[in-house]
Write an enzyme that holds these catalytic residues in place. Structure first.
Site, PDB file in Angstrom:
ATOM      1  N   ASP A  99      -7.949  -5.219  -1.117  1.00  0.00           N
ATOM      2  CA  ASP A  99      -8.400  -6.063  -2.226  1.00  0.00           C
ATOM      3  C   ASP A  99      -8.201  -7.561  -1.997  1.00  0.00           C
ATOM      4  OD1 ASP A  99      -9.529  -4.338  -4.118  1.00  0.00           O
ATOM      5  OD2 ASP A  99      -7.553  -3.586  -4.651  1.00  0.00           O
ATOM      6  N   HIS A 105       0.844  -1.195   0.000  1.00  0.00           N
ATOM      7  CA  HIS A 105       0.000   0.000   0.000  1.00  0.00           C
ATOM      8  C   HIS A 105       0.874   1.237   0.000  1.00  0.00           C
ATOM      9  CE1 HIS A 105      -3.179   2.818   0.976  1.00  0.00           C
ATOM     10  NE2 HIS A 105      -3.972   1.905   0.455  1.00  0.00           N
TER      11      HIS A 105
HETATM   12  N1  ACO Z   1       4.288  -7.447  -4.351  1.00  0.00           N
HETATM   13  C1  ACO Z   1       5.620  -7.502  -4.203  1.00  0.00           C
HETATM   14  N2  ACO Z   1       6.356  -6.477  -3.767  1.00  0.00           N
HETATM   15  C2  ACO Z   1       5.706  -5.352  -3.467  1.00  0.00           C
HETATM   16  C3  ACO Z   1       4.315  -5.218  -3.602  1.00  0.00           C
HETATM   17  C4  ACO Z   1       3.599  -6.330  -4.065  1.00  0.00           C
HETATM   18  N3  ACO Z   1       2.284  -6.303  -4.180  1.00  0.00           N
HETATM   19  N4  ACO Z   1       3.942  -3.985  -3.228  1.00  0.00           N
HETATM   20  C5  ACO Z   1       5.049  -3.347  -2.891  1.00  0.00           C
HETATM   21  N5  ACO Z   1       6.109  -4.168  -3.026  1.00  0.00           N
HETATM   22  C6  ACO Z   1       7.500  -3.856  -2.741  1.00  0.00           C
HETATM   23  C7  ACO Z   1       8.130  -3.119  -3.911  1.00  0.00           C
HETATM   24  O1  ACO Z   1       8.691  -3.984  -4.844  1.00  0.00           O
HETATM   25  C8  ACO Z   1       9.168  -2.299  -3.198  1.00  0.00           C
HETATM   26  O2  ACO Z   1      10.217  -3.158  -2.821  1.00  0.00           O
HETATM   27  P1  ACO Z   1      11.745  -2.703  -2.922  1.00  0.00           P
HETATM   28  O3  ACO Z   1      11.838  -1.539  -1.983  1.00  0.00           O
HETATM   29  O4  ACO Z   1      12.463  -3.923  -2.517  1.00  0.00           O
HETATM   30  O5  ACO Z   1      11.925  -2.307  -4.344  1.00  0.00           O
HETATM   31  C9  ACO Z   1       8.472  -1.885  -1.911  1.00  0.00           C
HETATM   32  O6  ACO Z   1       7.541  -2.927  -1.651  1.00  0.00           O
HETATM   33  C10 ACO Z   1       7.740  -0.553  -2.014  1.00  0.00           C
HETATM   34  O7  ACO Z   1       6.793  -0.647  -3.052  1.00  0.00           O
HETATM   35  P2  ACO Z   1       6.367   0.498  -4.050  1.00  0.00           P
HETATM   36  O8  ACO Z   1       6.164  -0.080  -5.415  1.00  0.00           O
HETATM   37  O9  ACO Z   1       7.302   1.659  -3.918  1.00  0.00           O
HETATM   38  O10 ACO Z   1       5.012   0.904  -3.466  1.00  0.00           O
HETATM   39  P3  ACO Z   1       4.017   1.947  -4.111  1.00  0.00           P
HETATM   40  O11 ACO Z   1       3.542   2.785  -3.003  1.00  0.00           O
HETATM   41  O12 ACO Z   1       4.600   2.649  -5.287  1.00  0.00           O
HETATM   42  O13 ACO Z   1       2.862   1.014  -4.682  1.00  0.00           O
HETATM   43  C11 ACO Z   1       0.983  -0.352  -4.766  1.00  0.00           C
HETATM   44  C12 ACO Z   1       1.735   0.716  -3.964  1.00  0.00           C
HETATM   45  C13 ACO Z   1       0.740   0.147  -6.180  1.00  0.00           C
HETATM   46  C14 ACO Z   1      -0.343  -0.612  -4.090  1.00  0.00           C
HETATM   47  C15 ACO Z   1       1.839  -1.636  -4.781  1.00  0.00           C
HETATM   48  O14 ACO Z   1       1.994  -2.118  -3.471  1.00  0.00           O
HETATM   49  C16 ACO Z   1       1.244  -2.693  -5.681  1.00  0.00           C
HETATM   50  O15 ACO Z   1       1.467  -2.664  -6.891  1.00  0.00           O
HETATM   51  N6  ACO Z   1       0.466  -3.680  -5.130  1.00  0.00           N
HETATM   52  C17 ACO Z   1      -0.143  -4.701  -5.912  1.00  0.00           C
HETATM   53  C18 ACO Z   1      -1.443  -4.191  -6.563  1.00  0.00           C
HETATM   54  C19 ACO Z   1      -2.525  -4.006  -5.537  1.00  0.00           C
HETATM   55  O16 ACO Z   1      -2.791  -4.844  -4.709  1.00  0.00           O
HETATM   56  N7  ACO Z   1      -3.208  -2.854  -5.639  1.00  0.00           N
HETATM   57  C20 ACO Z   1      -4.318  -2.500  -4.758  1.00  0.00           C
HETATM   58  C21 ACO Z   1      -3.899  -1.431  -3.793  1.00  0.00           C
HETATM   59  S1  ACO Z   1      -5.178  -1.012  -2.665  1.00  0.00           S
HETATM   60  C22 ACO Z   1      -6.327  -0.248  -3.627  1.00  0.00           C
HETATM   61  O17 ACO Z   1      -5.988   0.495  -4.487  1.00  0.00           O
HETATM   62  C23 ACO Z   1      -7.691  -0.495  -3.425  1.00  0.00           C
END
Ligand code: ACO
Length: 377
Positions: free
Chosen positions: A314, A263
């Site tokens: 989700d 998140h």
């Molecule tokens: N799976 C694996 N690794 C993850 C995930 C994930 N779902 N989410 C974050 N990370 C990791 C990233 O790879 C990153 O790791 P690193 O520092 O080793 O590179 C770290 O956690 C930080 O992640 P960011 O991508 O910088 O987080 P950001 O805030 O940009 O993205 C997001 C948030 C888009 C929700 C992301 O977590 C994601 O893509 N999740 C999967 C899709 C999802 O479930 N979306 C629903 C969100 S809730 C909603 O909108 C209702």
């Protein structure tokens, strides 16, 4: 953040406060407030209608106000005939979320208050959209199954009516409770991407239908509300619990995101997850839900172990919707049917704020390129 060119670039607008808002607060430490009420205090005690009223009118209704609001919602649920016909005529190849986006835009054509954009008309329009969007979803759901379209029943509460109009059977007490909780938990969430998109559109003084159309287009992406459908694909891909570790590790090795995890704001557990997990537990008497639930718990443990990230709204929402008998391509539409109350509340707040949301960018392109006429390129 980079400082060249006199401009600070905040990639992804992370932690940027784009406006002041009184509607909801997403606490990074794992709490969520609607108008100052912690959702933990609301979720078991209020209906979705009360929360929708709270968001739009910025106060919890008393009994009289709630009764009036319920009547308003049920009488506004009916769609104009051309919208029903258009939904029925939508190509079966078109993803349901695309149909919803198009038809909300189309609905603007039939607004009974036309071009009256006064605050009072916009507040009534907000209630109408809260009422009509779930009807659109139910109409699409049933028309895709060649089932007759149902009218709402006055004696049912709003969330109960939605499930009834969608599935065609009177929801039992447990289903109604689950539906209320699901809708309460999805009603609002600060400046999430779809709400922000709605506010950007509203900030140009565009109409509410345009703002909600922007929001739906934004919600459908798999990084936002589209994630729940992908969660179910993942759960269906994993046949046995023993495969979970290898499956998750495979995704991580391929640098793929695990859907339903992570998140932008929460650094601790998403406060909605525990309630959604509870919703799913309520359905664990069914073999399918209990099997999905066990897989979810394992995935949650493995992902936390490997990446120290938690499930977001989700993740268990997908299983909750599956337990209610909703097919996965409709998951984001279920989300939209609840989030509409947050979207319209934010649009009303944006109209009040009356400032154009227009950031700038840091130009990193070229200057002074010699122009070459078409015939010489
Ligand atoms: N799976 C694996 N690794 C993850 C995930 C994930 N779902 N989410 C974050 N990370 C990791 C990233 O790879 C990153 O790791 P690193 O520092 O080793 O590179 C770290 O956690 C930080 O992640 P960011 O991508 O910088 O987080 P950001 O805030 O940009 O993205 C997001 C948030 C888009 C929700 C992301 O977590 C994601 O893509 N999740 C999967 C899709 C999802 O479930 N979306 C629903 C969100 S809730 C909603 O909108 C209702």
């Amino acid at each position: 953040m980079s400082e060249e060119d006199g401009k600070a670039v905040v990639r992804g607008l992370r932690d940027v406060a784009a406006a002041e808002s009184r509607i909801s607060y997403v606490d990074p430490n794992g709490a969520l407030y609607y108008l100052g009420y912690n959702i933990d205090d609301l979720v078991e005690r209020v209906t979705y209608s009360e929360v929708a009223y709270l968001l739009v009118h910025q106060k919890l209704p008393n009994q009289q106000e709630l009764d009036k609001f319920r009547i308003e919602l049920v009488s506004e649920m009916k769609l104009p005939d051309p919208i029903v016909e258009s939904i029925k005529a939508a190509s079966l190849n078109c993803p349901p979320m695309d149909v919803l986006r198009t038809e909300v835009s189309h609905l603007g054509e039939y607004d009974p208050e036309g071009r009256d954009f006064s605050a009072a008309a916009n507040t009534r329009r907000a209630s109408r959209l809260i009422a009509q969007l779930p009807t659109m979803v139910a109409t699409l759901y049933r028309s895709r199954r060649y089932q007759p379209i149902l009218a709402p029943r006055r004696k049912f509460d709003f969330a109960q009516n939605f499930l009834y109009m969608l599935k065609g059977a009177i929801p039992n007490e447990k289903e109604t409770k689950v539906m209320q909780r699901f809708m309460v938990l999805h009603a609002d969430h600060g400046f999430n991407a779809s709400t922000f998109a709605a506010r950007v559109t509203a900030s140009t003084n565009s109409d509410m239908y345009s703002a909600v159309t922007s929001a739906i287009g934004t919600l459908k992406g798999p990084l936002h509300g589209g994630a729940s459908e992908k969660v179910m694909e993942m759960l269906d891909d994993i046949y046995l619990e023993e495969e979970v570790e290898e499956y998750v590790q495979g995704l991580l090795d391929d640098k793929k995101k695990i859907m339903g995890f992570g998140h932008r704001v929460y650094k601790a557990q998403d406060p909605r997850t525990k309630h959604l997990r509870g919703i799913v537990e309520d359905f664990c008497h069914s073999f399918r839900t209990s099997d999905l639930y066990d897989k979810c718990k394992m995935i949650e443990n493995v992902v936390y172990e490997r990446k120290k990230i938690y499930p977001n709204v989700d993740f268990y929402a997908a299983v909750a919707m599956d337990a209610l008998g909703i097919s996965k391509e409709f998951f984001p539409l279920f989300f939209a049917s609840s989030r509409i109350s947050g979207w319209v509340a934010h649009v009303l707040e944006q109209y009040e704020d009356a400032v154009l949301l227009r950031p700038s960018s840091k130009y990193v392109g070229e200057f002074g390129r010699p122009f070459i006429p078409l015939e010489n390129r």
